[in-house]
Design a protein around this motif. Structure first.
Motif, PDB file in Angstrom:
ATOM      1  N   MET A   1      42.559  38.125  22.917  1.00 16.35           N
ATOM      2  CA  MET A   1      41.141  38.499  22.832  1.00 16.35           C
ATOM      3  C   MET A   1      40.447  38.188  24.157  1.00 16.35           C
ATOM      4  O   MET A   1      39.711  38.970  24.697  1.00 16.35           O
ATOM      5  N   ASN A   2      40.796  37.031  24.663  1.00 17.78           N
ATOM      6  CA  ASN A   2      40.240  36.671  25.943  1.00 17.78           C
ATOM      7  C   ASN A   2      40.640  37.668  27.022  1.00 17.78           C
ATOM      8  O   ASN A   2      39.872  37.937  27.940  1.00 17.78           O
ATOM      9  N   SER A   3      41.838  38.199  26.893  1.00 25.17           N
ATOM     10  CA  SER A   3      42.326  39.071  27.948  1.00 25.17           C
ATOM     11  C   SER A   3      41.446  40.318  28.069  1.00 25.17           C
ATOM     12  O   SER A   3      41.195  40.793  29.168  1.00 25.17           O
ATOM     13  N   ILE A   4      40.983  40.809  26.920  1.00 21.74           N
ATOM     14  CA  ILE A   4      40.108  41.972  26.984  1.00 21.74           C
ATOM     15  C   ILE A   4      38.764  41.600  27.616  1.00 21.74           C
ATOM     16  O   ILE A   4      38.258  42.285  28.500  1.00 21.74           O
ATOM     17  N   HIS A   5      38.274  40.470  27.170  1.00 16.87           N
ATOM     18  CA  HIS A   5      36.970  40.039  27.662  1.00 16.87           C
ATOM     19  C   HIS A   5      36.973  39.816  29.174  1.00 16.87           C
ATOM     20  O   HIS A   5      36.033  40.152  29.877  1.00 16.87           O
ATOM     21  N   ASN A   6      38.064  39.270  29.659  1.00 14.96           N
ATOM     22  CA  ASN A   6      38.106  38.926  31.082  1.00 14.96           C
ATOM     23  C   ASN A   6      38.742  39.993  31.961  1.00 14.96           C
ATOM     24  O   ASN A   6      38.815  39.828  33.164  1.00 14.96           O
ATOM     25  N   GLU A   7      39.211  41.051  31.335  1.00  8.67           N
ATOM     26  CA  GLU A   7      40.055  41.970  32.082  1.00  8.67           C
ATOM     27  C   GLU A   7      39.412  42.459  33.383  1.00  8.67           C
ATOM     28  O   GLU A   7      40.009  42.347  34.443  1.00  8.67           O
ATOM     29  N   GLY A   8      38.187  42.967  33.252  1.00  5.80           N
ATOM     30  CA  GLY A   8      37.538  43.497  34.438  1.00  5.80           C
ATOM     31  C   GLY A   8      37.459  42.478  35.557  1.00  5.80           C
ATOM     32  O   GLY A   8      37.864  42.751  36.685  1.00  5.80           O
ATOM     33  N   ARG A   9      37.039  41.315  35.223  1.00  2.13           N
ATOM     34  CA  ARG A   9      36.869  40.300  36.239  1.00  2.13           C
ATOM     35  C   ARG A   9      38.208  39.869  36.847  1.00  2.13           C
ATOM     36  O   ARG A   9      38.343  39.761  38.059  1.00  2.13           O
ATOM     37  N   SER A  10      39.200  39.689  36.004  1.00  2.00           N
ATOM     38  CA  SER A  10      40.500  39.273  36.513  1.00  2.00           C
ATOM     39  C   SER A  10      41.074  40.318  37.455  1.00  2.00           C
ATOM     40  O   SER A  10      41.553  40.002  38.535  1.00  2.00           O
ATOM     41  N   LEU A  11      41.000  41.560  37.017  1.00  2.00           N
ATOM     42  CA  LEU A  11      41.552  42.625  37.844  1.00  2.00           C
ATOM     43  C   LEU A  11      40.875  42.663  39.202  1.00  2.00           C
ATOM     44  O   LEU A  11      41.526  42.769  40.232  1.00  2.00           O
ATOM     45  N   SER A  12      39.555  42.577  39.186  1.00  2.00           N
ATOM     46  CA  SER A  12      38.822  42.598  40.443  1.00  2.00           C
ATOM     47  C   SER A  12      39.255  41.443  41.324  1.00  2.00           C
ATOM     48  O   SER A  12      39.423  41.588  42.530  1.00  2.00           O
ATOM     49  N   SER A  13      39.427  40.300  40.702  1.00  2.00           N
ATOM     50  CA  SER A  13      39.788  39.108  41.442  1.00  2.00           C
ATOM     51  C   SER A  13      41.162  39.289  42.093  1.00  2.00           C
ATOM     52  O   SER A  13      41.350  38.994  43.270  1.00  2.00           O
ATOM     53  N   VAL A  14      42.090  39.800  41.317  1.00  2.00           N
ATOM     54  CA  VAL A  14      43.434  40.054  41.853  1.00  2.00           C
ATOM     55  C   VAL A  14      43.363  41.076  42.978  1.00  2.00           C
ATOM     56  O   VAL A  14      43.930  40.893  44.056  1.00  2.00           O
ATOM     57  N   LYS A  15      42.621  42.142  42.718  1.00  2.00           N
ATOM     58  CA  LYS A  15      42.473  43.202  43.722  1.00  2.00           C
ATOM     59  C   LYS A  15      41.874  42.638  45.015  1.00  2.00           C
ATOM     60  O   LYS A  15      42.318  42.978  46.115  1.00  2.00           O
ATOM     61  N   ALA A  16      40.860  41.789  44.850  1.00  2.00           N
ATOM     62  CA  ALA A  16      40.224  41.197  46.028  1.00  2.00           C
ATOM     63  C   ALA A  16      41.244  40.379  46.820  1.00  2.00           C
ATOM     64  O   ALA A  16      41.329  40.488  48.043  1.00  2.00           O
ATOM     65  N   GLY A  17      42.028  39.580  46.113  1.00  2.00           N
ATOM     66  CA  GLY A  17      43.033  38.767  46.791  1.00  2.00           C
ATOM     67  C   GLY A  17      44.037  39.620  47.544  1.00  2.00           C
ATOM     68  O   GLY A  17      44.331  39.371  48.710  1.00  2.00           O
ATOM     69  N   GLN A  18      44.533  40.663  46.888  1.00  2.00           N
ATOM     70  CA  GLN A  18      45.497  41.560  47.540  1.00  2.00           C
ATOM     71  C   GLN A  18      44.882  42.220  48.769  1.00  2.00           C
ATOM     72  O   GLN A  18      45.519  42.356  49.812  1.00  2.00           O
ATOM     73  N   THR A  19      43.634  42.644  48.604  1.00  2.00           N
ATOM     74  CA  THR A  19      43.001  43.370  49.698  1.00  2.00           C
ATOM     75  C   THR A  19      42.777  42.463  50.902  1.00  2.00           C
ATOM     76  O   THR A  19      42.946  42.892  52.046  1.00  2.00           O
ATOM     77  N   VAL A  20      42.418  41.210  50.645  1.00  2.00           N
ATOM     78  CA  VAL A  20      42.271  40.276  51.762  1.00  2.00           C
ATOM     79  C   VAL A  20      43.614  40.068  52.458  1.00  2.00           C
ATOM     80  O   VAL A  20      43.690  40.045  53.686  1.00  2.00           O
ATOM     81  N   GLU A  21      44.679  39.978  51.661  1.00  2.00           N
ATOM     82  CA  GLU A  21      46.013  39.881  52.277  1.00  2.00           C
ATOM     83  C   GLU A  21      46.269  41.052  53.201  1.00  2.00           C
ATOM     84  O   GLU A  21      46.755  40.900  54.325  1.00  2.00           O
ATOM     85  N   ARG A  22      45.931  42.250  52.711  1.00  2.00           N
ATOM     86  CA  ARG A  22      46.141  43.448  53.524  1.00  2.00           C
ATOM     87  C   ARG A  22      45.277  43.401  54.781  1.00  2.00           C
ATOM     88  O   ARG A  22      45.695  43.840  55.845  1.00  2.00           O
ATOM     89  N   LEU A  23      44.063  42.894  54.634  1.00  2.00           N
ATOM     90  CA  LEU A  23      43.181  42.808  55.800  1.00  2.00           C
ATOM     91  C   LEU A  23      43.783  41.880  56.859  1.00  2.00           C
ATOM     92  O   LEU A  23      43.740  42.174  58.056  1.00  2.00           O
ATOM     93  N   PHE A  24      44.353  40.779  56.411  1.00  2.00           N
ATOM     94  CA  PHE A  24      44.981  39.876  57.372  1.00  2.00           C
ATOM     95  C   PHE A  24      46.178  40.544  58.038  1.00  2.00           C
ATOM     96  O   PHE A  24      46.378  40.425  59.244  1.00  2.00           O
ATOM     97  N   GLU A  25      46.958  41.260  57.233  1.00  2.00           N
ATOM     98  CA  GLU A  25      48.110  41.950  57.818  1.00  2.00           C
ATOM     99  C   GLU A  25      47.641  42.977  58.848  1.00  2.00           C
ATOM    100  O   GLU A  25      48.203  43.091  59.937  1.00  2.00           O
ATOM    101  N   LEU A  26      46.586  43.697  58.487  1.00  2.00           N
ATOM    102  CA  LEU A  26      46.017  44.673  59.417  1.00  2.00           C
ATOM    103  C   LEU A  26      45.572  43.997  60.708  1.00  2.00           C
ATOM    104  O   LEU A  26      45.846  44.485  61.809  1.00  2.00           O
ATOM    105  N   ALA A  27      44.907  42.867  60.561  1.00  2.00           N
ATOM    106  CA  ALA A  27      44.420  42.144  61.730  1.00  2.00           C
ATOM    107  C   ALA A  27      45.579  41.801  62.653  1.00  2.00           C
ATOM    108  O   ALA A  27      45.519  42.013  63.871  1.00  2.00           O
ATOM    109  N   ILE A  28      46.668  41.301  62.068  1.00  2.00           N
ATOM    110  CA  ILE A  28      47.817  40.902  62.875  1.00  2.00           C
ATOM    111  C   ILE A  28      48.433  42.108  63.572  1.00  2.00           C
ATOM    112  O   ILE A  28      48.731  42.067  64.765  1.00  2.00           O
ATOM    113  N   LEU A  29      48.584  43.204  62.826  1.00  2.00           N
ATOM    114  CA  LEU A  29      49.194  44.398  63.420  1.00  2.00           C
ATOM    115  C   LEU A  29      48.328  44.945  64.550  1.00  2.00           C
ATOM    116  O   LEU A  29      48.836  45.379  65.581  1.00  2.00           O
ATOM    117  N   LEU A  30      47.018  44.966  64.342  1.00  2.00           N
ATOM    118  CA  LEU A  30      46.120  45.475  65.375  1.00  2.00           C
ATOM    119  C   LEU A  30      46.250  44.642  66.647  1.00  2.00           C
ATOM    120  O   LEU A  30      46.409  45.182  67.749  1.00  2.00           O
TER     121      LEU A  30
END
Lengths: 161, 161
Positions: A1-30
């Motif tokens: 039940m909690n999973s439904i309630h928190n889904e949006g927030r959790s997903l965003s949080s995970v997405k944010a973390g992944q995207t920051v990782e990608r940003l760091f990788e981009l920074a290094i490659l640049l």
DNA sequence: TATTGTTATACTCTATAACTATA
DNA sequence: TATAGTTATAGAGTATAACAATA
């Protein structure tokens, strides 16, 4: 039940973390890609930045350079020494202040700066080639937002570290 | 007349150039911000990356570390020396290869890695806070495309520099 | 013979502190 | 007295080359 309630927030949080990782990788490659290009011209990042400043602002005193590059005056001495030895810049007398020296690009220095600029624009075009104008625009818009936040953090950190 | 004919292409070209500039600025801000946080823990970027590898992969030989960090074995010796002196890692005997040493996180090292990870996630959340999920998703998609291109360039450059 | 990690040496970026010449 | 640039010294990351111990 909690999973439904928190889904949006959790997903965003995970997405944010992944995207920051990608940003760091981009920074290094640049940065790595940039340094590779510079090395082939016998330049390091620090020396190229100094040339870049002179190319955009004209002859500058070492004092001004140390502020533009956010480093100590002593550090500028080393960089200018190296660039002078390699024929990219000269030290000229300041017309009114005999303490100061004006660091000036040589013909070779100007040529190098022009090549860097051309390579930079070529790189920019190839990076975004084939990307829809709309996608580029919305990407740039989000990028601008992120930069705004980061600049605030950065300036706050500089004032109260 | 030419201006109309070229407008789309010129605008895109200009936009691409501006966006690359922003990407470089972002790269610098990210790296600077990261290093500020590390310095407060007595770490440099290079040393933090070594801890990060050990945290994610467990004890590693210096050989493996030199490959993971893309630097020379000699360089790893220096980094491990410093981290060992500061109590972040230990050198342990390799169970089967008496030439090799296994670099292992201490309790302090593990604690530091955990803190770094928490700080990283906190940073990721705050960076994207308030951004619409759709905007984040499309931003991430373009980012992924750019990374794909850059990774190709980078690996090609490594193989034939 | 090949590999692991080290000693030896060197270059670059960076910083602080003390000093000289000038403003 | 304050400023511009230098000498002196030091720490950190990085690299190559030669060498020891081990595989």
């Amino acid at each position: 039940m909690n999973s439904i309630h928190n889904e949006g927030r959790s997903l965003s949080s995970v997405k944010a973390g992944q995207t920051v990782e990608r940003l760091f990788e981009l920074a290094i490659l640049l940065v790595d890609g940039l340094e590779g290009g510079l090395a082939s011209r016998g330049l390091t990042r620090a020396r190229a930045e100094l040339i870049w400043q002179l190319h955009h602002q004209g002859p500058l005193t070492q004092r001004t350079l140390s502020q533009a590059l956010r480093c100590t005056p002593r550090n500028v001495t080393t960089l200018v020494d190296a660039l002078q030895a390699d024929g990219f810049v000269t030290r000229e007398a300041h017309p009114t202040d005999r303490r100061a020296t004006l660091v000036t690009l040589t013909a070779q220095g100007r040529e190098t700066a022009t090549e860097m600029q051309a390579g930079y624009q070529q790189f920019a075009r190839s990076l975004f080639e084939g990307l829809a104008a709309d996608d580029l625009a919305s990407f740039a818009a989000v990028l601008e937002q992120l930069l705004g936040r980061l600049r605030n953090v950065a300036s706050a950190t500089r004032e109260q570290p």
